[in-house]
Design an enzyme around this catalytic site. Structure first.
Site, PDB file in Angstrom:
ATOM      1  N   THR A  76      -9.560   2.408   6.368  1.00 48.71           N
ATOM      2  CA  THR A  76      -9.160   1.412   6.987  1.00 48.71           C
ATOM      3  C   THR A  76      -7.640   1.350   7.313  1.00 48.71           C
ATOM      4  OG1 THR A  76      -9.045   0.579   4.517  1.00 48.71           O
ATOM      5  CG2 THR A  76     -10.337  -0.604   5.439  1.00 48.71           C
ATOM      6  N   ALA A  77      -7.617   2.547   7.533  1.00 44.15           N
ATOM      7  CA  ALA A  77      -5.831   2.384   8.038  1.00 44.15           C
ATOM      8  C   ALA A  77      -5.636   3.436   9.363  1.00 44.15           C
ATOM      9  CB  ALA A  77      -4.948   3.162   7.068  1.00 44.15           C
ATOM     10  N   TYR A  78      -4.967   4.338   9.410  1.00 43.34           N
ATOM     11  CA  TYR A  78      -4.983   5.135  11.007  1.00 43.34           C
ATOM     12  C   TYR A  78      -6.433   5.033  11.538  1.00 43.34           C
ATOM     13  CZ  TYR A  78      -2.332   7.907  14.218  1.00 43.34           C
ATOM     14  OH  TYR A  78      -1.533   8.040  14.519  1.00 43.34           O
ATOM     15  N   SER A  89     -11.669   5.396   1.295  1.00 41.48           N
ATOM     16  CA  SER A  89     -10.379   3.847   1.394  1.00 41.48           C
ATOM     17  C   SER A  89      -9.652   4.320   2.406  1.00 41.48           C
ATOM     18  CB  SER A  89      -9.787   4.724  -0.247  1.00 41.48           C
ATOM     19  OG  SER A  89      -9.429   5.228  -0.146  1.00 41.48           O
ATOM     20  N   ARG A 138      -8.508  18.765  22.826  1.00 38.22           N
ATOM     21  CA  ARG A 138      -7.566  18.662  23.149  1.00 38.22           C
ATOM     22  C   ARG A 138      -6.956  17.294  23.845  1.00 38.22           C
ATOM     23  NH1 ARG A 138      -9.848  22.915  25.830  1.00 38.22           N
ATOM     24  NH2 ARG A 138      -8.594  25.185  26.954  1.00 38.22           N
ATOM     25  N   ASP A 175       0.586  -1.271   0.444  1.00 42.79           N
ATOM     26  CA  ASP A 175       0.021  -0.153  -0.363  1.00 42.79           C
ATOM     27  C   ASP A 175       0.871   1.424   0.223  1.00 42.79           C
ATOM     28  OD1 ASP A 175      -2.669  -1.367  -0.035  1.00 42.79           O
ATOM     29  OD2 ASP A 175      -2.356  -1.174   2.189  1.00 42.79           O
ATOM     30  N   GLY A 176       2.541   1.166   0.848  1.00 48.27           N
ATOM     31  CA  GLY A 176       2.938   2.064   1.033  1.00 48.27           C
ATOM     32  C   GLY A 176       2.846   2.466  -0.565  1.00 48.27           C
ATOM     33  N   ASN A 235      -5.699   8.617   1.667  1.00 56.05           N
ATOM     34  CA  ASN A 235      -5.933   8.171   2.931  1.00 56.05           C
ATOM     35  C   ASN A 235      -6.057   8.987   3.857  1.00 56.05           C
ATOM     36  OD1 ASN A 235      -5.169   5.116   2.664  1.00 56.05           O
ATOM     37  ND2 ASN A 235      -3.053   4.631   3.405  1.00 56.05           N
TER      38      ASN A 235
END
Ligand code: NAD
Length: 266
Positions: free
Chosen positions: A161-163, A158, A148, A45-46, A122
């Site tokens: 599903t990552a971070y 899309s 805060r 993916d990267g 992303n």
């Protein structure tokens, strides 16, 4: 048709890249790294995120497809054993494409002249370099809350599903034109209060983050980390641009989610 192949740079991916190039040249396709109509990303993916940013100024003219040389990726879903099949399908144009929404990020500075614009496939994350992020969050021009905490994450469907997923955000189907705002460890007590739930903003709404303290900010755009000084505001909204993926077989989004996070089942 003009193509380019982008590799993660390891030996396996580089070997596969030369193989794909040779096959496509045999089909009379043209290698054009500047203005490709299709970009084949080989790695993970990267690698696809990297390819996306390399060609982000010609998204309407470029489609992407990903081959993974490691684990199954969200954007990289072809395996090396399938490349002959993939090359044949690419050579047999026209092919079907699907479009996914992107996130537009505009950073403005106290020095009024300056403005930087980014596109994320992303997400964008905003953190303070020192201590907690203290920022007003405006939605559609209205103050919503003063945040805060560790930071904020604005993601695309899309990218959900990552971070975003690690932050407890919802997984959003990429046919929904929206962005998601998720908190990173907000401080909630008698004095400080945030909504505490991820928010989904439709494409006609925007979110503006206005830092309250005068410190430097770390803003990430996908895999890129940028340091910003003197930030006045960071505007996030669904971009007008879209990313296009070449599709040569059905691979429904929910199946991809299942394969990646749950396993193939019985
Ligand atoms: P990386 O190689 O460390 O990638 C991190 C992981 O994220 C990889 O397993 C990759 O397959 C996965 N990933 C990337 N995009 C995805 C998507 N849309 N859906 C599901 N999984 C996805 O780092 P990188 O290659 O520089 O990738 C940058 C991405 O890493 C960022 O866009 C961010 O989403 C992700 N990230 C995740 C976390 C976390 O989950 N806590 C923290 C930092 C960054």
């Amino acid at each position: 048709m003009k193509f380019a192949v982008s590799s993660k740079g390891d030996e396996v991916s580089d070997t596969l890249k030369s193989k794909i190039q040779t096959y496509l040249l045999d089909f009379d396709m043209t290698l054009d790294e500047k203005e490709p109509e299709i970009v084949i990303s080989v790695g993970g993916d990267g690698t696809l995120l990297y390819a996306f940013h390399r060609y982000s100024d010609r998204l309407d003219k470029t489609a992407f497809v990903g081959v993974h040389t490691g684990h199954l990726g969200f954007y990289a879903d072809w395996v090396p054993q399938e490349i002959e099949k993939l090359v044949l399908a690419i050579a047999k144009t026209p092919y079907h494409t699907v479009e996914y929404p992107l996130l537009e990020v505009v950073v403005t500075y106290h020095d009024e002249e300056r403005e930087e614009r980014y596109l994320a496939l992303n997400e964008c994350t905003i953190k303070s370099i020192e201590g907690s992020l203290v920022a007003d969050v405006e939605i559609k021009g209205q103050l919503f809350e003063t945040f805060r905490g560790d930071g904020l994450c604005l993601s695309t469907p899309s990218g959900s599903t990552a971070y975003n997923k690690a932050l407890g955000g919802a997984i959003i189907h990429p046919s929904i034109r929206a962005i998601q705002l998720a908190e990173m460890a907000s401080i909630n007590n008698r004095v400080f209060r945030t909504v505490g739930s991820p928010l989904l903003l439709p494409d006609h709404h925007n979110c503006v983050i206005k830092p309250r303290n005068d410190v430097d900010f770390q803003v990430t755009i996908d895999h890129l980390t940028l340091l910003h000084k003197d930030v006045k505001s960071i505007l996030c909204r669904v971009a007008n641009e879209k990313v296009r993926f070449a599709r040569f077989r059905p691979f429904p989004f929910w199946k991809r989610v299942q394969d990646s996070f749950i396993g193939k089942g019985e």
